[in-house]
Design an enzyme around this catalytic site. Structure first.
Site, PDB file in Angstrom:
ATOM      1  N   PHE A  43       0.816  -1.218   0.000  1.00 36.14           N
ATOM      2  CA  PHE A  43       0.000   0.000   0.000  1.00 36.14           C
ATOM      3  C   PHE A  43       0.846   1.262   0.000  1.00 36.14           C
ATOM      4  O   PHE A  43       0.362   2.332  -0.400  1.00 36.14           O
ATOM      5  CB  PHE A  43      -0.957  -0.006   1.200  1.00 36.14           C
ATOM      6  CG  PHE A  43      -0.360   0.451   2.496  1.00 36.14           C
ATOM      7  CD1 PHE A  43      -0.462   1.781   2.907  1.00 36.14           C
ATOM      8  CD2 PHE A  43       0.300  -0.437   3.329  1.00 36.14           C
ATOM      9  CE1 PHE A  43       0.087   2.205   4.103  1.00 36.14           C
ATOM     10  CE2 PHE A  43       0.849  -0.022   4.529  1.00 36.14           C
ATOM     11  CZ  PHE A  43       0.751   1.300   4.923  1.00 36.14           C
ATOM     12  N   LYS A  44       2.098   1.169   0.420  1.00 37.08           N
ATOM     13  CA  LYS A  44       2.948   2.360   0.470  1.00 37.08           C
ATOM     14  C   LYS A  44       3.122   2.991  -0.917  1.00 37.08           C
ATOM     15  O   LYS A  44       3.380   4.188  -1.039  1.00 37.08           O
ATOM     16  CB  LYS A  44       4.313   2.015   1.049  1.00 37.08           C
ATOM     17  CG  LYS A  44       4.298   1.343   2.423  1.00 37.08           C
ATOM     18  CD  LYS A  44       3.868   2.289   3.518  1.00 37.08           C
ATOM     19  CE  LYS A  44       3.790   1.591   4.872  1.00 37.08           C
ATOM     20  NZ  LYS A  44       5.065   1.344   5.497  1.00 37.08           N
ATOM     21  N   ASP A  45       2.959   2.184  -1.970  1.00 35.94           N
ATOM     22  CA  ASP A  45       3.077   2.717  -3.331  1.00 35.94           C
ATOM     23  C   ASP A  45       2.015   3.769  -3.628  1.00 35.94           C
ATOM     24  O   ASP A  45       2.220   4.644  -4.472  1.00 35.94           O
ATOM     25  CB  ASP A  45       2.941   1.597  -4.371  1.00 35.94           C
ATOM     26  CG  ASP A  45       4.109   0.635  -4.372  1.00 35.94           C
ATOM     27  OD1 ASP A  45       5.248   1.091  -4.204  1.00 35.94           O
ATOM     28  OD2 ASP A  45       3.875  -0.580  -4.538  1.00 35.94           O
TER      29      ASP A  45
END
Length: 486
Positions: free
Chosen positions: A123-125
């Site tokens: 999810f950091k993307d």
């Protein structure tokens, strides 16, 4: 839109001025002077927007000093199906963050929001890809250079490095806890051979890494001389970029604005769920925000008792959901600032007590630091804890019932979410990563390897490049100064 520090001793600045930095000069975190509000008519209009256009509409409320045409171009450059192309079978990659209904029972509904379709499968993307484009845009306008210094417990590092690799005038120095990430996570970072990427494996835990990032951020002469910026969730731009997928999740799960939803968020450093808090403060109809922790349950303890008690390195467990092996939640200060009605003097005193005494107590009663615990429910926060056995059981259960494999952190989220599902309010669990990143536990749970997207089949076998270093901020500063070229 002006931004001030949670600790109240830094001058107000605009979005561009705080974009490249991390901590405010007084050691606090930046927040807007007031949260912009979203109207019902705006929510209605946003239901039909693409993710890129939705991101533009939300971000322009915060980045008021950026030309709107430039901001729109940046969101359209970032949020494309070619960037977020690792969708699972059956998902619509064009939606960027598609919802999937897992179960419906007794009027309650549990959904999973896919946030791991980006280049590093986490999810950091969702925020980091935008941050990379914002950094490049801002540096080019100012003919400047930036040395990013960050810490990761697993996914922030790879997301930052993949977003910044090869970008002109940017170097990345990333700290990670030595031998405390999954083999996939380590390989994803350490196998990068780009000359602007530097990985430092710290002999300690994530909190040691995070403490060194803060120490460098508070050394203002060094920070200025070495042009240090950060991509950790202390960076406001990264948190606000994550606000977008809460709006997308809500709009996808509802048909009218009088409906509410709840979110359960696997939580370690409090950045992901802080974005949900911001969305709720903007007026998004969120019922509950549920923080799901692993055995490192600092946040669960606070939301159950009002006591924030930081664990020492020796008390921090190395678990099978390692990205949440955190015992000092940096973004938590932003929520405490709101809980205390913006009383920056009290915030400053409480977090000084965190550094000197290891925590504070807002439960009321003799010897406590306040009685705000009763107010927490007004902000919608709840919490729960998951263990290794819970993760195994949930991975097996979800695979048996629905034919999908989830990662260990998402399993923590689903396990905790099931205790808060109620009729008429969809419960959305935020997926954190694809299961391939934690194959050791998937194999333990299911007796087989997790499926890997194309291009990641043999990542652990690639040559790796990293430095092992003691948890010593002086050594890290020396390494940065030697390799920045400044």
């Amino acid at each position: 839109m002006q931004y001030v520090s949670t600790r109240g001793q830094a001058a107000a600045q605009n979005f561009s001025e705080i974009l490249l930095g991390g901590l405010a000069p007084d050691g606090g975190l930046y927040l807007p002077v007031e949260y912009p509000q979203v109207t019902g008519s705006e929510l209605d209009a946003w239901r039909s927007l693409s993710y890129a256009d939705l991101a533009f509409e939300i971000l322009k409320k915060f980045a008021t000093d950026l030309p709107e045409a430039d901001l729109k171009a940046l969101t359209h450059k970032t949020y494309t199906s070619s960037v977020y192309c690792n969708a699972r079978a059956g998902d619509d990659a064009g939606q960027i963050t598609p919802l999937r209904v897992l179960e419906e029972k007794d009027g309650g509904k549990l959904l999973l929001q896919a946030l791991s379709n980006g280049p590093t499968l986490a999810f950091k993307d969702m925020a980091m890809q935008l941050l990379g484009n914002l950094f490049e845009y801002t540096l080019a306008k100012n003919d400047a250079k930036l040395n990013i210094f960050g810490a990761t417990s697993g996914d922030t590092g790879s997301a930052a490095e993949y977003a910044m690799r090869g970008k002109q005038d940017i170097r990345v120095f990333m700290l990670s806890p030595h031998q405390k990430m999954s083999a996939f996570q380590s390989a994803q970072m350490f196998s990068l051979q780009d000359p602007n990427i530097f990985n430092i494996a710290v002999e300690g835990v994530f909190d040691d890494c995070q403490d060194m990032v803060k120490a460098v951020s508070n050394d203002h002469p060094f920070k200025a001389a070495q042009k240090i910026g950060t991509v950790n969730s202390i960076n406001w731009a990264r948190v606000v970029a994550q606000v977008v997928y809460y709006f997308r999740g809500y709009l996808s799960a509802t048909t009218s604005n009088d409906q509410k939803v709840s979110f359960t968020v696997p939580s370690g450093n409090f950045g992901n769920i802080c974005a949900g808090h911001i969305a709720r403060m903007m007026g998004l109809p969120i019922d509950k925000l549920v923080a799901a922790t692993n055995e490192n349950d600092v946040l669960d303890e606070f939301f159950r008792t009002g006591i924030y008690r930081v664990r020492k390195a020796a008390e921090t467990y190395h678990t099978s959901s390692p990205s949440m092996d955190i015992s000092k939640a940096s973004n938590f200060e932003r929520f405490i600032h709101d809980l205390l009605d913006g009383d920056s003097e009290r915030v400053r005193a409480l977090f000084h007590k965190v550094e000197t005494e290891g925590g504070f107590n807002l439960a009321g009663g003799p010897g406590s630091d306040g009685d705000e615990f009763a107010k927490i429910a007004r902000f919608g926060f709840h919490s729960g804890k998951s263990t290794h056995q819970d993760r195994l059981d949930t991975i097996r259960d979800v695979h048996a019932r629905y034919g999908i494999t989830i990662d260990t952190h998402t399993a923590d989220g689903i396990k905790v979410a099931r205790g808060y599902v109620k009729p008429g309010v969809p419960m959305i669990v935020l997926e954190t990563a694809l299961p391939a990143k934690f194959n050791e536990t998937i194999r333990e749970a299911l007796g087989r390897d997790a499926e890997r997207p194309a291009g990641f089949e043999h990542i652990e076998a690639l040559p790796q490049r990293f430095e092992v270093m003691a948890a010593d901020v002086a050594l890290v500063k020396q390494f940065i100064a030697t390799h920045t070229g400044l």
